[in-house]
Design a protein around this motif. Structure first.
Motif, short mmCIF file in Angstrom:
data_model
loop_
_atom_site.label_atom_id
_atom_site.label_comp_id
_atom_site.label_asym_id
_atom_site.label_seq_id
_atom_site.Cartn_x
_atom_site.Cartn_y
_atom_site.Cartn_z
N THR A 42 14.69 21.24 4.88
CA THR A 42 14.01 20.33 4.88
C THR A 42 12.53 19.85 4.18
OG1 THR A 42 14.47 19.07 7.23
CG2 THR A 42 12.46 18.90 6.03
N ILE A 96 18.65 12.06 8.88
CA ILE A 96 19.41 12.99 8.95
C ILE A 96 19.73 13.72 10.14
CG2 ILE A 96 20.99 14.19 7.96
CD1 ILE A 96 21.11 12.40 5.29
N SER A 150 18.35 11.93 13.76
CA SER A 150 19.11 11.54 13.71
C SER A 150 20.99 12.76 14.85
CB SER A 150 20.41 10.66 12.70
OG SER A 150 19.77 10.05 12.48
N LEU A 151 20.37 13.23 14.20
CA LEU A 151 21.39 15.04 14.38
C LEU A 151 20.83 14.92 15.59
CD1 LEU A 151 22.28 16.06 11.11
CD2 LEU A 151 24.26 15.20 12.33
#
Length: 184
Positions: A4, A43, A46-47
């Motif tokens: 990230t 992403i 959401s994970l």
């Protein structure tokens, strides 16, 4: 989580490339900043949000049903999340910075994942696939001991998972603040 910070560097360069010939106070730039930040954070968040539903699905597969079994797990996750946000916001971020905080959280997540996988594999070797979870302070049978091990592993995983998840969310909000400005 570990990539990230690099992705934010990438979108920062992309953003600068896009706005070179535009006025810095153009209204559409706020939408661009927030959109780029949301794209990178979509992403991992959401994970992170999928961990509890996946854990509950697994618990149902091994025969754990009802609020009495799931409530302690959810409570451990919420307690860990609260502790993670406090520790990250007031201790970890000021001490080691955003990038190192992200790497620390990712490492803790991996350690917890490997620990839980190892514990569940060891517990399942001697247990039937549908052993119900019982919380018994004085287990007398092998099945009850294995069930308690699964329960403790699940509580520990969700507690630390919640702590790491909310810590990462605090960290990501700080990173998003760099991209989108102080308006976040």
């Amino acid at each position: 989580a570990t990539i990230t910070p690099s992705l934010f560097d990438l979108i920062q360069h992309f953003y600068v490339f896009l706005i070179l010939d535009h006025s810095p106070d153009a209204g559409w730039l706020t939408f661009l900043r927030v959109g780029l930040g949301a794209l990178v954070l979509g992403i991992p968040t959401s994970l992170m949000g999928a961990t509890m539903p996946l854990m509950f699905k697994y618990l149902r597969q091994i025969g754990v049903y009802g609020k009495d079994a799931i409530a302690p797990l959810y409570g451990a996750n919420v307690t860990g999340a609260a502790l993670g946000s406090i520790l990250t916001g007031y201790l970890i971020l000021p001490t080691v910075g955003r990038s190192a905080s992200t790497f620390i959280a990712a490492a803790i997540s991996l350690i917890v994942a490997f620990f839980v996988i190892d514990r569940l594999r060891k517990a399942e070797k001697g247990a039937p696939a549908t052993t119900p979870l019982t919380v018994n302070s004085n287990p007398t049978s092998i099945d009850e001991k294995i069930s308690n091990q699964k329960g403790i592993a699940a509580l520990l995983a969700l507690f630390i998972g919640g702590m790491v998840t909310l810590g990462l969310e605090v960290n990501f909000m700080h990173i998003l603040g760099v991209v989108a400005g102080n308006s976040v």
